[in-house]
Design a protein around this motif. Sequence first.
Motif, PDB file in Angstrom:
ATOM      1  N   ARG A   1      -1.486   7.131 -16.913  1.00 14.48           N
ATOM      2  CA  ARG A   1      -1.642   7.927 -15.685  1.00 14.48           C
ATOM      3  C   ARG A   1      -3.071   8.424 -15.537  1.00 14.48           C
ATOM      4  O   ARG A   1      -3.798   8.573 -16.508  1.00 14.48           O
ATOM      5  CB  ARG A   1      -0.670   9.099 -15.700  1.00 14.48           C
ATOM      6  N   GLY A   2      -3.456   8.657 -14.286  1.00 17.01           N
ATOM      7  CA  GLY A   2      -4.796   9.146 -14.003  1.00 17.01           C
ATOM      8  C   GLY A   2      -5.806   8.036 -13.748  1.00 17.01           C
ATOM      9  O   GLY A   2      -6.989   8.303 -13.556  1.00 17.01           O
ATOM     10  N   ARG A   3      -5.362   6.808 -13.715  1.00 14.38           N
ATOM     11  CA  ARG A   3      -6.251   5.664 -13.492  1.00 14.38           C
ATOM     12  C   ARG A   3      -6.063   5.058 -12.099  1.00 14.38           C
ATOM     13  O   ARG A   3      -6.625   4.004 -11.809  1.00 14.38           O
ATOM     14  CB  ARG A   3      -5.996   4.597 -14.547  1.00 14.38           C
ATOM     15  N   GLY A   4      -5.229   5.684 -11.266  1.00 20.11           N
ATOM     16  CA  GLY A   4      -4.981   5.161  -9.929  1.00 20.11           C
ATOM     17  C   GLY A   4      -4.018   3.992  -9.882  1.00 20.11           C
ATOM     18  O   GLY A   4      -3.902   3.326  -8.850  1.00 20.11           O
ATOM     19  N   LEU A   5      -3.304   3.749 -10.966  1.00 20.92           N
ATOM     20  CA  LEU A   5      -2.393   2.606 -11.009  1.00 20.92           C
ATOM     21  C   LEU A   5      -1.204   2.776 -10.064  1.00 20.92           C
ATOM     22  O   LEU A   5      -0.783   1.823  -9.409  1.00 20.92           O
ATOM     23  CB  LEU A   5      -1.903   2.364 -12.437  1.00 20.92           C
ATOM     24  N   GLY A   6      -0.649   3.992 -10.002  1.00 23.29           N
ATOM     25  CA  GLY A   6       0.480   4.231  -9.104  1.00 23.29           C
ATOM     26  C   GLY A   6       0.082   4.066  -7.652  1.00 23.29           C
ATOM     27  O   GLY A   6       0.817   3.470  -6.856  1.00 23.29           O
ATOM     28  N   THR A   7      -1.096   4.572  -7.296  1.00 26.27           N
ATOM     29  CA  THR A   7      -1.588   4.423  -5.923  1.00 26.27           C
ATOM     30  C   THR A   7      -1.791   2.954  -5.597  1.00 26.27           C
ATOM     31  O   THR A   7      -1.413   2.476  -4.523  1.00 26.27           O
ATOM     32  CB  THR A   7      -2.896   5.207  -5.744  1.00 26.27           C
ATOM     33  N   TRP A   8      -2.379   2.217  -6.528  1.00 29.91           N
ATOM     34  CA  TRP A   8      -2.597   0.785  -6.341  1.00 29.91           C
ATOM     35  C   TRP A   8      -1.264   0.051  -6.197  1.00 29.91           C
ATOM     36  O   TRP A   8      -1.086  -0.791  -5.307  1.00 29.91           O
ATOM     37  CB  TRP A   8      -3.404   0.245  -7.512  1.00 29.91           C
ATOM     38  N   LEU A   9      -0.318   0.396  -7.035  1.00 31.25           N
ATOM     39  CA  LEU A   9       1.001  -0.228  -7.018  1.00 31.25           C
ATOM     40  C   LEU A   9       1.699  -0.001  -5.679  1.00 31.25           C
ATOM     41  O   LEU A   9       2.171  -0.940  -5.030  1.00 31.25           O
ATOM     42  CB  LEU A   9       1.831   0.343  -8.171  1.00 31.25           C
ATOM     43  N   VAL A  10       1.738   1.248  -5.244  1.00 35.64           N
ATOM     44  CA  VAL A  10       2.439   1.574  -3.996  1.00 35.64           C
ATOM     45  C   VAL A  10       1.707   1.013  -2.780  1.00 35.64           C
ATOM     46  O   VAL A  10       2.332   0.486  -1.863  1.00 35.64           O
ATOM     47  CB  VAL A  10       2.652   3.095  -3.876  1.00 35.64           C
ATOM     48  N   SER A  11       0.381   1.095  -2.762  1.00 36.92           N
ATOM     49  CA  SER A  11      -0.351   0.567  -1.604  1.00 36.92           C
ATOM     50  C   SER A  11      -0.202  -0.952  -1.512  1.00 36.92           C
ATOM     51  O   SER A  11      -0.089  -1.497  -0.407  1.00 36.92           O
ATOM     52  CB  SER A  11      -1.823   0.979  -1.640  1.00 36.92           C
ATOM     53  N   THR A  12      -0.152  -1.623  -2.650  1.00 34.53           N
ATOM     54  CA  THR A  12       0.059  -3.075  -2.630  1.00 34.53           C
ATOM     55  C   THR A  12       1.459  -3.406  -2.117  1.00 34.53           C
ATOM     56  O   THR A  12       1.623  -4.297  -1.281  1.00 34.53           O
ATOM     57  CB  THR A  12      -0.154  -3.682  -4.029  1.00 34.53           C
ATOM     58  N   ALA A  13       2.471  -2.691  -2.594  1.00 39.37           N
ATOM     59  CA  ALA A  13       3.838  -2.910  -2.098  1.00 39.37           C
ATOM     60  C   ALA A  13       3.895  -2.658  -0.595  1.00 39.37           C
ATOM     61  O   ALA A  13       4.471  -3.461   0.155  1.00 39.37           O
ATOM     62  CB  ALA A  13       4.815  -2.009  -2.844  1.00 39.37           C
ATOM     63  N   ARG A  14       3.291  -1.554  -0.155  1.00 39.47           N
ATOM     64  CA  ARG A  14       3.258  -1.230   1.281  1.00 39.47           C
ATOM     65  C   ARG A  14       2.627  -2.364   2.076  1.00 39.47           C
ATOM     66  O   ARG A  14       3.156  -2.820   3.091  1.00 39.47           O
ATOM     67  CB  ARG A  14       2.469   0.062   1.480  1.00 39.47           C
ATOM     68  N   ASP A  15       1.477  -2.851   1.614  1.00 38.46           N
ATOM     69  CA  ASP A  15       0.752  -3.895   2.335  1.00 38.46           C
ATOM     70  C   ASP A  15       1.502  -5.224   2.328  1.00 38.46           C
ATOM     71  O   ASP A  15       1.507  -5.954   3.325  1.00 38.46           O
ATOM     72  CB  ASP A  15      -0.643  -4.076   1.745  1.00 38.46           C
ATOM     73  N   GLU A  16       2.149  -5.547   1.223  1.00 44.73           N
ATOM     74  CA  GLU A  16       2.932  -6.784   1.149  1.00 44.73           C
ATOM     75  C   GLU A  16       4.126  -6.732   2.107  1.00 44.73           C
ATOM     76  O   GLU A  16       4.447  -7.711   2.766  1.00 44.73           O
ATOM     77  CB  GLU A  16       3.404  -7.041  -0.281  1.00 44.73           C
ATOM     78  N   LEU A  17       4.779  -5.577   2.178  1.00 47.38           N
ATOM     79  CA  LEU A  17       5.893  -5.430   3.114  1.00 47.38           C
ATOM     80  C   LEU A  17       5.409  -5.540   4.548  1.00 47.38           C
ATOM     81  O   LEU A  17       6.043  -6.192   5.383  1.00 47.38           O
ATOM     82  CB  LEU A  17       6.608  -4.102   2.876  1.00 47.38           C
ATOM     83  N   ALA A  18       4.278  -4.918   4.855  1.00 49.36           N
ATOM     84  CA  ALA A  18       3.714  -4.993   6.209  1.00 49.36           C
ATOM     85  C   ALA A  18       3.389  -6.441   6.574  1.00 49.36           C
ATOM     86  O   ALA A  18       3.617  -6.871   7.716  1.00 49.36           O
ATOM     87  CB  ALA A  18       2.478  -4.115   6.313  1.00 49.36           C
ATOM     88  N   ALA A  19       2.870  -7.203   5.619  1.00 52.95           N
ATOM     89  CA  ALA A  19       2.549  -8.610   5.871  1.00 52.95           C
ATOM     90  C   ALA A  19       3.805  -9.419   6.200  1.00 52.95           C
ATOM     91  O   ALA A  19       3.726 -10.432   6.897  1.00 52.95           O
ATOM     92  CB  ALA A  19       1.834  -9.213   4.663  1.00 52.95           C
ATOM     93  N   ARG A  20       4.950  -8.966   5.734  1.00 53.77           N
ATOM     94  CA  ARG A  20       6.230  -9.635   6.023  1.00 53.77           C
ATOM     95  C   ARG A  20       6.851  -9.136   7.325  1.00 53.77           C
ATOM     96  O   ARG A  20       7.916  -9.600   7.712  1.00 53.77           O
ATOM     97  CB  ARG A  20       7.211  -9.403   4.879  1.00 53.77           C
ATOM     98  N   GLY A  21       6.223  -8.131   7.934  1.00 48.80           N
ATOM     99  CA  GLY A  21       6.728  -7.595   9.187  1.00 48.80           C
ATOM    100  C   GLY A  21       7.564  -6.340   9.041  1.00 48.80           C
ATOM    101  O   GLY A  21       8.047  -5.793  10.031  1.00 48.80           O
ATOM    102  N   VAL A  22       7.759  -5.860   7.815  1.00 50.71           N
ATOM    103  CA  VAL A  22       8.540  -4.647   7.601  1.00 50.71           C
ATOM    104  C   VAL A  22       7.726  -3.457   8.069  1.00 50.71           C
ATOM    105  O   VAL A  22       6.625  -3.220   7.584  1.00 50.71           O
ATOM    106  CB  VAL A  22       8.928  -4.490   6.107  1.00 50.71           C
ATOM    107  N   ARG A  23       8.254  -2.713   9.007  1.00 49.00           N
ATOM    108  CA  ARG A  23       7.511  -1.608   9.606  1.00 49.00           C
ATOM    109  C   ARG A  23       8.030  -0.223   9.223  1.00 49.00           C
ATOM    110  O   ARG A  23       7.405   0.779   9.534  1.00 49.00           O
ATOM    111  CB  ARG A  23       7.521  -1.737  11.137  1.00 49.00           C
ATOM    112  N   ARG A  24       9.161  -0.150   8.549  1.00 54.53           N
ATOM    113  CA  ARG A  24       9.679   1.159   8.117  1.00 54.53           C
ATOM    114  C   ARG A  24       9.979   1.107   6.635  1.00 54.53           C
ATOM    115  O   ARG A  24      10.773   0.286   6.181  1.00 54.53           O
ATOM    116  CB  ARG A  24      10.935   1.547   8.881  1.00 54.53           C
ATOM    117  N   ILE A  25       9.320   1.996   5.897  1.00 53.43           N
ATOM    118  CA  ILE A  25       9.547   2.116   4.458  1.00 53.43           C
ATOM    119  C   ILE A  25       9.903   3.565   4.176  1.00 53.43           C
ATOM    120  O   ILE A  25       9.146   4.472   4.544  1.00 53.43           O
ATOM    121  CB  ILE A  25       8.287   1.742   3.639  1.00 53.43           C
TER     122      ILE A  25
END
Length: 147
Positions: free
Chosen positions: A89-113
Amino acid sequence: MLTITRGDGYELSDDPRRIDVDRVHRWLSTESYWAKDRDRPLVARSIMGSTVFAVYRPTDRVQVAFARVVTDGATFAWLCDVFVDGAERGRGLGTWLVSTARDELAARGVRRILLATVDAHGVYGRLGFEALPNPERWMQLDQRDQE
Protein backbone atom coordinates in the motif's frame (compact mmCIF):
# COMPACT_ATOMS: atom_id res chain seq x y z
CA MET A 1 -5.98 -10.45 -22.41
CA LEU A 2 -4.84 -7.14 -21.01
CA THR A 3 -1.33 -6.80 -19.61
CA ILE A 4 0.16 -3.42 -18.67
CA THR A 5 3.56 -2.83 -17.11
CA ARG A 6 4.08 0.35 -15.10
CA GLY A 7 7.35 2.28 -15.21
CA ASP A 8 8.42 0.76 -11.87
CA GLY A 9 7.86 -2.78 -13.17
CA TYR A 10 4.52 -3.63 -11.53
CA GLU A 11 2.33 -5.55 -13.93
CA LEU A 12 -1.46 -5.42 -14.18
CA SER A 13 -3.37 -8.22 -15.89
CA ASP A 14 -6.96 -9.29 -16.42
CA ASP A 15 -5.99 -12.92 -17.06
CA PRO A 16 -8.10 -15.03 -14.66
CA ARG A 17 -5.62 -17.94 -14.99
CA ARG A 18 -3.00 -15.86 -13.14
CA ILE A 19 -5.12 -15.20 -10.06
CA ASP A 20 -3.71 -16.71 -6.87
CA VAL A 21 -7.02 -17.89 -5.43
CA ASP A 22 -5.44 -18.93 -2.12
CA ARG A 23 -3.94 -15.47 -1.65
CA VAL A 24 -7.17 -13.69 -2.58
CA HIS A 25 -9.11 -15.97 -0.24
CA ARG A 26 -6.74 -15.18 2.63
CA TRP A 27 -6.98 -11.43 2.01
CA LEU A 28 -10.76 -11.39 1.79
CA SER A 29 -11.57 -13.88 4.54
CA THR A 30 -9.09 -12.61 7.14
CA GLU A 31 -8.17 -9.01 6.31
CA SER A 32 -11.19 -7.39 4.64
CA TYR A 33 -14.15 -5.98 6.56
CA TRP A 34 -16.68 -7.00 3.91
CA ALA A 35 -15.85 -10.67 3.35
CA LYS A 36 -14.70 -11.97 6.74
CA ASP A 37 -14.86 -15.75 6.93
CA ARG A 38 -15.86 -16.15 3.27
CA ASP A 39 -14.88 -19.72 2.41
CA ARG A 40 -12.44 -20.63 -0.36
CA PRO A 41 -14.96 -22.40 -2.65
CA LEU A 42 -17.14 -19.27 -2.60
CA VAL A 43 -14.15 -17.03 -3.38
CA ALA A 44 -13.14 -19.33 -6.25
CA ARG A 45 -16.69 -19.36 -7.64
CA SER A 46 -16.96 -15.56 -7.39
CA ILE A 47 -13.69 -15.18 -9.31
CA MET A 48 -14.86 -17.59 -12.04
CA GLY A 49 -18.07 -15.59 -12.51
CA SER A 50 -16.38 -12.19 -12.69
CA THR A 51 -14.01 -10.11 -14.74
CA VAL A 52 -10.85 -9.92 -12.65
CA PHE A 53 -7.90 -7.57 -12.47
CA ALA A 54 -4.70 -8.14 -10.52
CA VAL A 55 -1.35 -6.47 -9.96
CA TYR A 56 1.91 -8.41 -9.72
CA ARG A 57 5.16 -7.37 -8.04
CA PRO A 58 8.05 -6.63 -10.42
CA THR A 59 10.69 -8.73 -8.68
CA ASP A 60 8.95 -12.10 -8.39
CA ARG A 61 5.54 -11.62 -10.10
CA VAL A 62 3.71 -12.45 -6.87
CA GLN A 63 0.15 -11.09 -6.87
CA VAL A 64 -0.13 -8.00 -4.64
CA ALA A 65 -3.57 -6.59 -5.51
CA PHE A 66 -6.94 -7.79 -6.74
CA ALA A 67 -10.30 -6.49 -7.91
CA ARG A 68 -13.25 -8.14 -9.53
CA VAL A 69 -16.10 -6.77 -11.58
CA VAL A 70 -19.54 -8.31 -11.91
CA THR A 71 -20.94 -7.08 -15.20
CA ASP A 72 -23.13 -7.79 -18.19
CA GLY A 73 -20.35 -6.26 -20.28
CA ALA A 74 -22.71 -3.78 -21.89
CA THR A 75 -24.63 -1.52 -19.51
CA PHE A 76 -23.75 -2.11 -15.88
CA ALA A 77 -20.93 -3.20 -13.60
CA TRP A 78 -20.33 -3.65 -9.88
CA LEU A 79 -16.73 -3.21 -8.77
CA CYS A 80 -15.99 -5.27 -5.68
CA ASP A 81 -13.41 -7.10 -3.60
CA VAL A 82 -10.75 -4.45 -4.26
CA PHE A 83 -7.75 -5.33 -2.11
CA VAL A 84 -4.09 -4.29 -2.00
CA ASP A 85 -1.65 -6.28 0.13
CA GLY A 86 -0.70 -4.26 3.22
CA ALA A 87 3.02 -4.38 2.42
CA GLU A 88 2.35 -2.81 -1.00
CA ARG A 89 0.00 0.00 0.00
CA GLY A 90 1.00 3.59 -0.59
CA ARG A 91 2.39 2.97 -4.08
CA GLY A 92 -0.76 3.92 -6.00
CA LEU A 93 -1.48 0.32 -6.96
CA GLY A 94 -5.14 0.43 -5.90
CA THR A 95 -5.73 3.64 -7.84
CA TRP A 96 -4.03 2.13 -10.89
CA LEU A 97 -6.04 -1.07 -10.53
CA VAL A 98 -9.41 0.68 -10.23
CA SER A 99 -8.72 3.27 -12.94
CA THR A 100 -7.67 0.51 -15.34
CA ALA A 101 -10.83 -1.50 -14.58
CA ARG A 102 -12.91 1.66 -15.04
CA ASP A 103 -11.25 2.44 -18.37
CA GLU A 104 -11.54 -1.13 -19.65
CA LEU A 105 -15.25 -1.19 -18.83
CA ALA A 106 -15.74 2.18 -20.55
CA ALA A 107 -13.98 0.82 -23.65
CA ARG A 108 -16.60 -1.97 -23.71
CA GLY A 109 -19.41 0.58 -23.51
CA VAL A 110 -20.27 0.09 -19.83
CA ARG A 111 -21.38 3.47 -18.57
CA ARG A 112 -22.53 2.71 -15.01
CA ILE A 113 -20.24 1.23 -12.39
CA LEU A 114 -21.33 0.88 -8.80
CA LEU A 115 -19.28 0.07 -5.73
CA ALA A 116 -19.66 0.16 -1.97
CA THR A 117 -17.06 1.33 0.52
CA VAL A 118 -16.91 2.20 4.20
CA ASP A 119 -13.62 4.08 4.21
CA ALA A 120 -12.25 4.82 0.73
CA HIS A 121 -14.60 7.51 -0.57
CA GLY A 122 -11.71 9.89 -1.23
CA VAL A 123 -9.77 7.34 -3.25
CA TYR A 124 -12.73 6.46 -5.43
CA GLY A 125 -13.87 10.09 -5.63
CA ARG A 126 -10.57 11.04 -7.28
CA LEU A 127 -11.39 8.47 -9.96
CA GLY A 128 -14.80 9.97 -10.71
CA PHE A 129 -17.03 7.93 -8.43
CA GLU A 130 -19.62 9.83 -6.41
CA ALA A 131 -22.45 9.13 -4.01
CA LEU A 132 -25.69 7.95 -5.60
CA PRO A 133 -27.87 10.96 -6.42
CA ASN A 134 -31.07 9.08 -5.54
CA PRO A 135 -30.18 6.34 -3.07
CA GLU A 136 -33.84 5.99 -2.14
CA ARG A 137 -34.41 4.36 -5.54
CA TRP A 138 -32.04 1.50 -4.79
CA MET A 139 -33.15 -1.61 -2.97
CA GLN A 140 -31.57 -4.85 -1.95
CA LEU A 141 -32.53 -8.38 -1.01
CA ASP A 142 -29.98 -9.57 1.56
CA GLN A 143 -30.44 -13.21 2.50
CA ARG A 144 -26.99 -13.85 3.95
CA ASP A 145 -28.37 -14.49 7.44
CA GLN A 146 -30.71 -17.15 6.08
CA GLU A 147 -27.93 -19.53 5.02
